[in-house]
Design a protein around this motif. Structure first.
Motif, PDB file in Angstrom:
ATOM      1  N   PRO C  33       0.822  -1.227   0.000  1.00 26.90           N
ATOM      2  CA  PRO C  33       0.000   0.000   0.000  1.00 26.90           C
ATOM      3  C   PRO C  33       0.849   1.267   0.000  1.00 26.90           C
ATOM      4  O   PRO C  33       0.464   2.265  -0.601  1.00 26.90           O
ATOM      5  N   LEU C  34       2.014   1.192   0.669  1.00 24.46           N
ATOM      6  CA  LEU C  34       2.862   2.373   0.746  1.00 24.46           C
ATOM      7  C   LEU C  34       3.432   2.740  -0.621  1.00 24.46           C
ATOM      8  O   LEU C  34       3.655   3.906  -0.921  1.00 24.46           O
ATOM      9  N   SER C  36       1.866   1.637  -3.577  1.00 18.88           N
ATOM     10  CA  SER C  36       0.709   1.842  -4.449  1.00 18.88           C
ATOM     11  C   SER C  36       0.101   3.235  -4.291  1.00 18.88           C
ATOM     12  O   SER C  36      -0.416   3.801  -5.256  1.00 18.88           O
ATOM     13  N   GLN C  37       0.167   3.813  -3.103  1.00 17.69           N
ATOM     14  CA  GLN C  37      -0.499   5.102  -2.877  1.00 17.69           C
ATOM     15  C   GLN C  37       0.092   6.217  -3.728  1.00 17.69           C
ATOM     16  O   GLN C  37      -0.538   7.239  -3.920  1.00 17.69           O
ATOM     17  N   MET C  38       1.329   6.018  -4.237  1.00 16.41           N
ATOM     18  CA  MET C  38       1.939   7.080  -5.036  1.00 16.41           C
ATOM     19  C   MET C  38       1.464   7.060  -6.491  1.00 16.41           C
ATOM     20  O   MET C  38       1.693   8.012  -7.223  1.00 16.41           O
ATOM     21  N   ASN C  39       0.810   5.988  -6.911  1.00 14.26           N
ATOM     22  CA  ASN C  39       0.266   5.950  -8.265  1.00 14.26           C
ATOM     23  C   ASN C  39      -0.911   6.918  -8.389  1.00 14.26           C
ATOM     24  O   ASN C  39      -1.485   7.310  -7.385  1.00 14.26           O
ATOM     25  N   PRO C  40      -1.298   7.305  -9.624  1.00  7.38           N
ATOM     26  CA  PRO C  40      -2.411   8.246  -9.787  1.00  7.38           C
ATOM     27  C   PRO C  40      -3.654   7.730  -9.075  1.00  7.38           C
ATOM     28  O   PRO C  40      -3.970   6.536  -9.152  1.00  7.38           O
ATOM     29  N   ASP C  41      -4.345   8.636  -8.368  1.00  7.28           N
ATOM     30  CA  ASP C  41      -5.539   8.190  -7.652  1.00  7.28           C
ATOM     31  C   ASP C  41      -6.741   8.151  -8.605  1.00  7.28           C
ATOM     32  O   ASP C  41      -6.632   8.535  -9.772  1.00  7.28           O
ATOM     33  N   ALA C  42      -7.877   7.680  -8.072  1.00  3.75           N
ATOM     34  CA  ALA C  42      -9.042   7.429  -8.932  1.00  3.75           C
ATOM     35  C   ALA C  42      -9.535   8.701  -9.602  1.00  3.75           C
ATOM     36  O   ALA C  42      -9.951   8.672 -10.760  1.00  3.75           O
ATOM     37  N   SER C  43      -9.475   9.838  -8.911  1.00  4.35           N
ATOM     38  CA  SER C  43      -9.990  11.073  -9.515  1.00  4.35           C
ATOM     39  C   SER C  43      -9.061  11.547 -10.627  1.00  4.35           C
ATOM     40  O   SER C  43      -9.518  12.068 -11.642  1.00  4.35           O
ATOM     41  N   ALA C  46      -9.783   9.386 -13.629  1.00  5.80           N
ATOM     42  CA  ALA C  46     -11.055   9.750 -14.252  1.00  5.80           C
ATOM     43  C   ALA C  46     -10.948  11.076 -14.988  1.00  5.80           C
ATOM     44  O   ALA C  46     -11.574  11.282 -16.022  1.00  5.80           O
ATOM     45  N   ALA C  47     -10.118  11.989 -14.469  1.00  6.83           N
ATOM     46  CA  ALA C  47      -9.987  13.298 -15.091  1.00  6.83           C
ATOM     47  C   ALA C  47      -9.186  13.224 -16.388  1.00  6.83           C
ATOM     48  O   ALA C  47      -9.100  14.204 -17.121  1.00  6.83           O
ATOM     49  N   GLN C 179     -14.664   3.849 -22.318  1.00  3.37           N
ATOM     50  CA  GLN C 179     -15.131   2.476 -22.465  1.00  3.37           C
ATOM     51  C   GLN C 179     -16.623   2.420 -22.725  1.00  3.37           C
ATOM     52  O   GLN C 179     -17.140   1.422 -23.163  1.00  3.37           O
ATOM     53  N   ALA C 180     -17.321   3.543 -22.433  1.00  5.16           N
ATOM     54  CA  ALA C 180     -18.782   3.519 -22.510  1.00  5.16           C
ATOM     55  C   ALA C 180     -19.273   3.355 -23.943  1.00  5.16           C
ATOM     56  O   ALA C 180     -18.619   3.763 -24.870  1.00  5.16           O
TER      57      ALA C 180
END
Lengths: 419, 298, 180
Positions: C33-34, C36-43, C46-47, C179-180
């Motif tokens: 987790p330590l 992984s947290q540096m990867n781009p977050d979900a927002s 999505a942006a 993907q939609a």
């Protein structure tokens, strides 16, 4: 910290390094060959647990700081973004938030163990005072960390706690304004608290080094309070103490994980999920559980200045324990009267904690006053007098003897001392 | 180690009893300001409980048709509707829902803000542009944002229930409270004077709540045969709001189970390692040798 | 006794190794987790959705800059002279050989859409500068032509092309279709 080491560097590189920086032998003598009393019980593992928790808090804190925004308009939302969007952000924040509670749980047990077994007595006064300083630093760090999510409780805790200083005559108000950096708690306050909340843990880590250094100079106390006399009284720190500490850290982590994964908001006040609103105070404002006993003492005293002084004195007084306690016998196992008074003292602190969480009305105030009176009475009256009048039980000649007496598989001919 | 194992825990027990007596003894029980919300059974309670996607979808329908007229949900994004552990919409459905909302974007090349259909990365648009606009439209009242509402509401059950709740893993005080508020509208008891604009709610602290009764039977159409009652609406919307406040609950419990298993195994191994390591010390023939007390004198 | 004495160390070693191994696995798992947290977050992910750009207001010869996934995108409305220069260049002799036809959409040769990041070390090249009717990077002097190809200087590759498509003659969508 040296003197126990039998470390002889083997490889040419380690020999080369040893002549220039003897770090390997320092580690060897401090954490491997260091002799620990053989009769330490599990209450002695909380030092290791605290070191572990400090590491957990620093690691998760540094990571959370990568995603947190110390600005009043974004602070709450950035914490929520950590909870929702950052990979494993929810895990890291729940570890850090509950970690504060478990850090304090461990430190309270650690302090209680020190008081029960007289670990503050000669020659461990400096060790003890460093511990009180560490606790004070933890209190300040924990408070500032609680402000950062910028929920309702964050904001009003910051307001109430900083206002404590306004009780000081004359200089109070300028100090409070200086702490705030404004006319009220606001963005400058949040920013400086963030800066200090990041800084203080490293100061804590530094004082921990002094604490451990002092410990290794005077050696550990033990349940008998009798200093080790022969080699038979001690075992090497590694593997004996390390594996025992590791086992109890594991147990501690199970409890910790239970809170993180199953009841992560149990210790959290629900009002802190409401964004800070400087225009409305929550109806029932309480600090985090680990400050509740001192909060109760503050509220028990009707005068503002006296309340603040009592609050400060309640913590500072712990530093005077080595001199307030006049008894030569360390361990409460051999001091029957002290043992009873001490356990009542612990109960009084827990009782104050409960009262601190309740609204200060009627019977609650009276009860808080009685318990506050006992708190200070125990420290300033009972402790000094008890040492002069108490009849103590005979101490064993050595740690080994006490081990033999109790651990004898042939059936206890001698009664277990202090039970 | 065995040497003092028996003493301290007994002390702690005495301590706990003393604390309980101190805390409980002789005080009059405070008069509660409001009735205790009934504790419901939730699909997401307990160590393995997770959200029921169908329930979250029903709750979302209620939010969309009723709550969203006054309450914002500004921390939740349309993309979250398709996240695992959520209401279980497909990405296409979430995009369609997003497109049905108008969001403010811009400024454009002329420097104007403009309205456009929502995209999947957008957040739920608020019903009012700011606090003042909400108060002006609602007679001075400000409906709270609903993003964290289910974690921001609670009820104090007091001693000793708060201790038992730690063992029961009770974390559903927020949804219980929300359901209670929705179902708690009654006529005020005789003699109770409502302030202007207030409604009587038996579960609201102080009883005078600003929000008019939001839901009545049959108001929101369910197509899956779920009863269309206020009680059911309350359950569904409370579940939806719990998800909105804690969207990672499923992931948390799944990881939690793995971590617990690991910790128990590892701690067990450490226990046996510790026993092995200490075995020789505890069964040291030299130490067991009888000796005269004078041997210790220095 | 003898059997027990020889068996014991083996069992003991196994216990120690098992404990250490499980502990190591746990430590490694705690690290993930330590990291992984540096990867781009979900927002952030999505942006990174596609961006639509209206080309109608871009004058011939004009280069505009828009942003997609926080990267500058140059959109160049090429004049016939620019197109001719780009097509006539001896592309096979270039450092990163590519014909102009591979860098624009067929039927839309007028429009060059490139990621405005110098392939040397990431600076943004200046439009309409340098000796090749294209871009000049102020950091280390790389020069790109009117097809965004590297012609001179330290950059190893041509300016990269973002994924895009024409929605109509005057409207493009930059980015992967969702993907939609």
């Amino acid at each position: 910290m040296s003197g126990y080491s039998t470390y002889k560097p083997q490889s040419p590189f380690m020999q080369w390094l040893e002549r220039r920086l003897p770090i390997a032998s320092l580690i060897h003598s401090s954490f491997i060959a260091y002799p620990t009393p053989r009769n330490l019980n599990y209450w002695w593992t909380f030092g290791g647990i605290l070191t572990f928790m400090l590491g957990v808090q620093i690691v998760t804190g540094v990571v959370l700081a990568m995603h947190y925004t110390p600005q009043v308009d974004f602070a709450f939302d950035s914490v929520e973004s950590i909870m929702r969007d950052v990979n494993y952000g929810w895990l890291l924040r729940y570890i850090h938030a509950n970690g504060a509670s478990f850090f304090f749980l461990a430190v309270y047990i650690h302090i209680a163990r020190g008081m029960y077994y007289g670990s503050y007595k000669e020659p461990r006064e400096v060790l003890w005072i460093l511990g009180v300083i560490l606790y004070l630093l933890m209190v300040v760090t924990g408070f500032m960390g609680y402000v950062l999510p910028w929920g309702q409780m964050s904001f009003w805790a910051a307001t109430v706690i900083t206002n404590l200083f306004s009780a000081l005559p004359g200089i109070g108000d300028p100090i409070v304004t200086w702490l705030w950096g404004g006319y009220a708690v606001g963005n400058p306050t949040l920013n400086r608290f963030y800066s200090l909340h990041y800084l203080l843990p490293f100061i804590i880590a530094g004082v921990v080094v002094l604490h451990i250094w002092a410990l290794h100079v005077v050696g550990q106390n033990n349940p008998t309070g009798v200093e080790p006399k022969t080699e038979k009284d001690t075992v090497a720190f590694t593997p004996y103490a390390t594996v025992k500490d590791a086992f109890f850290i594991g147990l501690f982590c199970i409890l910790f994980a239970y809170f993180i994964f199953y009841i992560p908001n149990y210790l959290q006040h629900s009002d802190n999920y409401i964004p800070a609103n400087p225009g409305q105070t929550p109806t029932h404002i309480v600090p985090e559980w680990y400050y509740l006993p001192f909060y109760a003492i503050l509220r028990a005293i009707p005068n503002k200045l006296a309340g603040v002084i009592a609050l400060g004195l309640a913590i500072i007084s712990l530093a005077f324990l080595p001199w307030l306690d006049t008894s030569r016998v360390r361990s409460a196992n051999y001091r029957p009267a002290y043992r009873v008074f001490l356990l009542v003292f612990f109960a009084a602190v827990i009782g104050l904690g409960y009262l601190g969480s309740q609204e200060p009305t009627g019977g609650y105030v009276i009860a808080a006053r009685i318990l506050t009176l006992y708190y200070f009475g125990f420290l300033y009256v009972i402790l000094p007098l008890l040492g002069l009048f108490e009849t103590t039980k005979p101490l064993p000649n050595s740690i080994s003897e006490s081990v033999l007496r109790e651990g004898s598989p042939a059936g206890a001919s001698a009664p277990a001392s202090g039970a | 180690m065995k040497f003092h194992r028996m003493k301290f825990p007994r002390g702690i027990l005495a301590l706990a009893v003393a604390a309980a007596l101190t805390a409980f003894g002789s005080f009059a029980v405070r008069a509660q300001e409001a009735d205790a919300p009934p504790r419901l059974s939730w699909s997401f309670a307990g160590p393995f409980g997770i959200y029921d996607p169908a329930q979250l979808q029903r709750g979302f329908k209620i939010y969309r048709e009723v709550c969203s007229n006054c309450h914002s949900l500004k921390l939740v994004s349309f993309r979250n509707l398709a996240d695992p552990g959520g209401p279980g919409f497909t990405e296409a459905q979430a995009a369609a829902i997003a497109a049905s909302f108008q969001v403010t974007a811009g400024p454009n090349d002329q420097g104007q803000m403009y309205q456009r259909p929502g995209q999947i990365a957008d957040y739920f648009p608020p019903p009012f542009p700011n606090e003042q606009a909400a108060r002006a439209a609602l007679g001075g009242k400000l409906p709270p944002d609903m993003s964290t509402l289910a974690k921001a509401r609670s009820y104090e059950w007091g001693f000793p229930w708060f201790i038992l709740d730690a063992f029961r893993m009770y974390q559903e005080d927020g949804p219980d409270y929300i359901h209670a508020i929705i179902t708690g509208y009654t006529d005020p008891p005789p003699g109770f004077v409502l302030p202007p604009g207030g409604q009587y709610n038996k579960y609201f602290p102080g009883h005078a709540i600003g929000m008019p009764k939001p839901l009545s039977d049959g108001q929101v159409q369910y197509t899956d045969g779920t009863p269309m009652t206020v009680d059911q609406y309350g359950r569904d919307v409370a579940a939806f709001l719990m998800w909105a406040a804690e969207p990672t609950l499923d992931a948390r419990k799944r990881l939690g189970f793995q971590v617990m298993i690991f910790l128990i195994v590892f701690t067990g191994l450490l226990y046996f390692t510790k026993k092995r390591v200490w075995h020789d010390v505890l069964h040291d023939a030299e130490l067991q040798r009888p000796r005269a007390p004078t041997e210790y004198q220095h | 006794m003898t059997a027990a004495a020889t068996a014991e160390p083996t069992r003991r070693d196994f216990l120690y190794i098992a404990t250490a191994a499980v502990g190591s696995v746990g430590a490694a798992a705690a690290l993930s987790p330590l990291v992984s947290q540096m990867n781009p977050d979900a927002s952030t992910i999505a942006a990174g959705a596609p961006v639509d750009v209206d080309l109608g207001s871009i004058q011939p010869g004009q280069i505009i800059q828009v942003f997609w996934r926080s990267k500058p995108i140059f959109i160049f409305n090429r004049t016939p002279k620019d197109i001719k220069l780009a097509q006539d260049a001896d592309w096979q002799s270039l450092r990163d050989p590519q014909p102009d036809s591979a860098r624009v959409k067929q039927g839309h040769e007028q429009w060059l859409v490139v990621i405005g990041i110098c392939t040397h070390l990431g600076c943004i090249p200046l439009p309409h500068q340098g000796g090749f009717d294209g871009w000049f990077c102020p950091c280390h002097g790389s020069q790109y032509d009117s097809s965004g190809r590297i012609r001179q200087g330290p950059a190893p590759l041509n300016l990269q092309l973002p994924p895009y498509e024409f929605l109509s003659a005057s409207r493009i969508r930059i980015g992967e279709n969702s993907q939609a």
